[in-house]
Design an enzyme around this catalytic site. Structure first.
Site, PDB file in Angstrom:
ATOM      1  N   ASP A  51     -14.202   5.963   1.484  1.00 47.30           N
ATOM      2  CA  ASP A  51     -15.064   6.686   2.410  1.00 47.30           C
ATOM      3  C   ASP A  51     -16.242   5.797   2.852  1.00 47.30           C
ATOM      4  O   ASP A  51     -16.690   4.930   2.104  1.00 47.30           O
ATOM      5  CB  ASP A  51     -15.600   7.945   1.721  1.00 47.30           C
ATOM      6  CG  ASP A  51     -16.159   8.937   2.727  1.00 47.30           C
ATOM      7  OD1 ASP A  51     -15.425   9.888   3.076  1.00 47.30           O
ATOM      8  OD2 ASP A  51     -17.315   8.764   3.177  1.00 47.30           O
ATOM      9  N   TYR A 141     -20.996  18.072  17.788  1.00 48.57           N
ATOM     10  CA  TYR A 141     -20.176  16.863  17.865  1.00 48.57           C
ATOM     11  C   TYR A 141     -20.853  15.825  18.770  1.00 48.57           C
ATOM     12  O   TYR A 141     -21.154  14.702  18.362  1.00 48.57           O
ATOM     13  CB  TYR A 141     -18.760  17.216  18.367  1.00 48.57           C
ATOM     14  CG  TYR A 141     -17.947  15.995  18.754  1.00 48.57           C
ATOM     15  CD1 TYR A 141     -17.766  14.945  17.852  1.00 48.57           C
ATOM     16  CD2 TYR A 141     -17.372  15.875  20.026  1.00 48.57           C
ATOM     17  CE1 TYR A 141     -17.029  13.812  18.211  1.00 48.57           C
ATOM     18  CE2 TYR A 141     -16.636  14.764  20.386  1.00 48.57           C
ATOM     19  CZ  TYR A 141     -16.469  13.734  19.475  1.00 48.57           C
ATOM     20  OH  TYR A 141     -15.751  12.611  19.841  1.00 48.57           O
ATOM     21  N   HIS A 187      -5.963  18.560  21.383  1.00 48.05           N
ATOM     22  CA  HIS A 187      -5.885  17.805  22.639  1.00 48.05           C
ATOM     23  C   HIS A 187      -4.744  18.314  23.523  1.00 48.05           C
ATOM     24  O   HIS A 187      -3.651  18.609  23.031  1.00 48.05           O
ATOM     25  CB  HIS A 187      -5.741  16.310  22.337  1.00 48.05           C
ATOM     26  CG  HIS A 187      -6.967  15.771  21.652  1.00 48.05           C
ATOM     27  ND1 HIS A 187      -6.932  15.019  20.513  1.00 48.05           N
ATOM     28  CD2 HIS A 187      -8.281  15.932  21.951  1.00 48.05           C
ATOM     29  CE1 HIS A 187      -8.166  14.717  20.144  1.00 48.05           C
ATOM     30  NE2 HIS A 187      -9.006  15.262  20.997  1.00 48.05           N
ATOM     31  N   GLY A 281     -18.962  26.985  27.742  1.00 49.48           N
ATOM     32  CA  GLY A 281     -19.339  25.571  27.707  1.00 49.48           C
ATOM     33  C   GLY A 281     -18.283  24.613  28.231  1.00 49.48           C
ATOM     34  O   GLY A 281     -18.388  23.413  28.003  1.00 49.48           O
TER      35      GLY A 281
HETATM   36  N1  LIG Z   1      -9.280  11.399  20.590  1.00 47.83           N
HETATM   37  C1  LIG Z   1     -10.064  11.448  21.662  1.00 47.83           C
HETATM   38  O1  LIG Z   1      -9.653  11.894  22.739  1.00 47.83           O
HETATM   39  C2  LIG Z   1     -11.476  10.895  21.606  1.00 47.83           C
HETATM   40  C3  LIG Z   1     -12.287  10.984  22.747  1.00 47.83           C
HETATM   41  C4  LIG Z   1     -13.595  10.445  22.698  1.00 47.83           C
HETATM   42  C5  LIG Z   1     -14.050   9.846  21.541  1.00 47.83           C
HETATM   43  N2  LIG Z   1     -13.243   9.788  20.431  1.00 47.83           N
HETATM   44  C6  LIG Z   1     -13.766   9.149  19.208  1.00 47.83           C
HETATM   45  O2  LIG Z   1     -12.824   8.188  18.786  1.00 47.83           O
HETATM   46  C7  LIG Z   1     -12.798   8.121  17.375  1.00 47.83           C
HETATM   47  C8  LIG Z   1     -11.372   8.243  16.868  1.00 47.83           C
HETATM   48  O3  LIG Z   1     -10.790   9.461  17.323  1.00 47.83           O
HETATM   49  P1  LIG Z   1      -9.318   9.859  16.857  1.00 47.83           P
HETATM   50  O4  LIG Z   1      -8.829  10.913  17.803  1.00 47.83           O
HETATM   51  O5  LIG Z   1      -8.512   8.637  16.655  1.00 47.83           O
HETATM   52  O6  LIG Z   1      -9.649  10.553  15.456  1.00 47.83           O
HETATM   53  P2  LIG Z   1      -8.726  10.675  14.160  1.00 47.83           P
HETATM   54  O7  LIG Z   1      -9.185  11.907  13.446  1.00 47.83           O
HETATM   55  O8  LIG Z   1      -7.296  10.542  14.508  1.00 47.83           O
HETATM   56  O9  LIG Z   1      -9.148   9.400  13.310  1.00 47.83           O
HETATM   57  C9  LIG Z   1     -10.341   9.328  12.589  1.00 47.83           C
HETATM   58  C10 LIG Z   1     -10.047   8.559  11.319  1.00 47.83           C
HETATM   59  O10 LIG Z   1     -11.280   8.353  10.616  1.00 47.83           O
HETATM   60  C11 LIG Z   1     -11.080   8.606   9.240  1.00 47.83           C
HETATM   61  N3  LIG Z   1     -12.379   9.010   8.689  1.00 47.83           N
HETATM   62  C12 LIG Z   1     -13.155  10.040   9.120  1.00 47.83           C
HETATM   63  N4  LIG Z   1     -14.296  10.090   8.399  1.00 47.83           N
HETATM   64  C13 LIG Z   1     -14.237   9.074   7.502  1.00 47.83           C
HETATM   65  C14 LIG Z   1     -15.127   8.588   6.512  1.00 47.83           C
HETATM   66  N5  LIG Z   1     -16.303   9.196   6.260  1.00 47.83           N
HETATM   67  N6  LIG Z   1     -14.771   7.501   5.791  1.00 47.83           N
HETATM   68  C15 LIG Z   1     -13.567   6.880   6.036  1.00 47.83           C
HETATM   69  N7  LIG Z   1     -12.688   7.293   6.971  1.00 47.83           N
HETATM   70  C16 LIG Z   1     -13.020   8.378   7.693  1.00 47.83           C
HETATM   71  C17 LIG Z   1     -10.022   9.699   9.187  1.00 47.83           C
HETATM   72  O11 LIG Z   1      -9.313   9.707   7.949  1.00 47.83           O
HETATM   73  C18 LIG Z   1      -9.114   9.309  10.364  1.00 47.83           C
HETATM   74  O12 LIG Z   1      -8.086   8.433   9.966  1.00 47.83           O
HETATM   75  C19 LIG Z   1     -13.733   9.205  16.870  1.00 47.83           C
HETATM   76  O13 LIG Z   1     -14.953   8.584  16.531  1.00 47.83           O
HETATM   77  C20 LIG Z   1     -13.907  10.123  18.062  1.00 47.83           C
HETATM   78  O14 LIG Z   1     -15.193  10.714  18.063  1.00 47.83           O
HETATM   79  C21 LIG Z   1     -11.981  10.304  20.449  1.00 47.83           C
END
Ligand SMILES: NC(=O)c1ccc[n+]([C@@H]2O[C@H](COP(=O)([O-])OP(=O)(O)OC[C@H]3O[C@@H](n4cnc5c(N)ncnc54)[C@H](O)[C@@H]3O)[C@@H](O)[C@H]2O)c1
Length: 326
Positions: A51, A141, A187, A281
């Site tokens: 983590d 968020y 999504h 929203g």
């Molecule tokens: N998916 C989208 O459309 C989108 C859009 C805009 C921004 N984002 C940003 O992109 C990033 C990735 O999004 P995603 O859809 O791939 O998310 P996801 O949930 O698929 O991946 C996030 C990963 O981070 C890991 N994680 C979370 N908290 C943790 C911690 N404290 N320590 C270690 N690992 C941790 C989780 O296990 C997971 O594997 C995020 O920061 C999100 O805010 C995503």
């Protein structure tokens, strides 16, 4: 470069890792797997299961690898959950983010690409949204992502950590190896494709009385490989300066009904819809302008056609019907 990717077992992080490895970078994926998938960690990358709040593991990972840059993807990102459980979002998106910055500072890692979000803008007054537009997040968020962004200039000023913050809306699509599998899935494109396969009965449309082409909300969708390329490109500025960049699809966006129609044509399946009430929203239009990153870094999306984006997601879903659980 030796790069550590937080959240590299998640949807976007796995593709960022895949592209970094393809480019010949040395990559460590740092992920607690609390949401991601071990099978999503790309071959050729090292993996540390820990983590962000575990400072000792972070420092060990930085020192053992000789990390030169961090791409920070790990976060919680469900808007609705953030409203009912803001504590979780402040802990993971702010406190854990600061723990990462502190460990970087201690280990003299001075380059950070941060995967932010266009939810930092809230309900914008004009479209497409530019980086100079006001940030007024309407949920924890977006607010917690912005709070972390606000720390960055101060960490740069005091400790010399340069950053590139990337703000975007909807990641979409897949590569041959990496695709989208969230639980719960929030999504639109994977939800539509789940309706195409019968995993879900229908797609819910939240309101069709918006002032848009067909009454449904307009959003932009960026292929996950284009996002990954932008994250890698952003690394290149960090010896010189810090920056904030929006990433958008480059067009006018697509209505929810348009996305469903493209998915019908890609899959050849019937996709049932159910029209419900508007959600609080939900702005009518959310489209980000990529003009700045195009101008300054020459980034341009390779997958602008929604057909291609959905096709890649559909292919991945058909080849991995149980996602990463096989
Ligand atoms: N998916 C989208 O459309 C989108 C859009 C805009 C921004 N984002 C940003 O992109 C990033 C990735 O999004 P995603 O859809 O791939 O998310 P996801 O949930 O698929 O991946 C996030 C990963 O981070 C890991 N994680 C979370 N908290 C943790 C911690 N404290 N320590 C270690 N690992 C941790 C989780 O296990 C997971 O594997 C995020 O920061 C999100 O805010 C995503």
């Amino acid at each position: 470069m030796r790069v550590l990717v937080t959240g590299g077992a998640g949807y976007i992080g796995s593709v960022v890792t895949e592209e970094l490895v393809r480019d010949g970078h040395e990559v460590v994926v740092y992920d607690s797997l609390y949401k991601g998938h071990r099978a999503a960690v790309v071959a050729g990358a090292e993996f540390v299961e820990a983590d962000l709040l575990d400072g000792e593991s972070l420092r060990r990972a930085f020192r053992e690898q000789g990390t030169e840059a961090v791409i920070h993807m790990a976060a919680d990102s469900l808007v609705g959950e953030s409203v009912t459980n803001p504590a979780k979002y402040y802990r993971n998106n702010v406190a854990a983010g600061l723990a990462l910055l502190d460990a970087m500072n201690e280990c003299e890692v001075r380059r950070l690409v941060f995967s932010s979000t266009a939810a930092t803008y809230g309900e914008p007054e004009k479209q497409p949204i530019e980086e100079t537009d006001p940030t007024n997040p309407t949920n924890p968020y977006g607010q917690t992502k912005l709070a972390f962004e606000h720390a960055l200039p101060w960490y740069e000023h005091a400790y010399g950590i340069r950053y590139a913050s990337l703000r975007y809306f909807n990641a979409a699509g897949a590569t041959a190896h990496c695709g989208e599998m969230h639980d719960p899935e929030s999504h639109l494109i994977p939800i539509i494709l789940q309706a195409a396969t019968g995993v879900r009965e229908a797609v819910e449309i939240y309101g069709e009385d918006y002032p848009t082409r067909d009454g449904t909300c307009v959003r932009d969708y960026i292929h996950v490989v284009d996002l990954a390329r932008a994250h890698i490109l952003a690394l290149s500025i960090l010896d010189e300066r810090s920056a904030i960049y929006n990433l958008g699809c480059g067009g006018d966006g697509y209505t929810v009904r348009e996305v469903i129609d493209v998915a019908r044509s890609v899959t050849g399946r019937e996709i049932k819809v159910r029209v419900g009430a508007r959600r609080a929203g939900d702005p009518a239009f959310l489209v980000a302008s990529s003009a700045r990153i195009k101008r300054e870094l020459n980034w341009s999306p390779q997958f602008q056609d929604l057909h291609q984006i959905i096709e890649s997601a559909w292919k991945w879903m058909q080849q991995h019907p149980r996602g990463y659980e096989e």
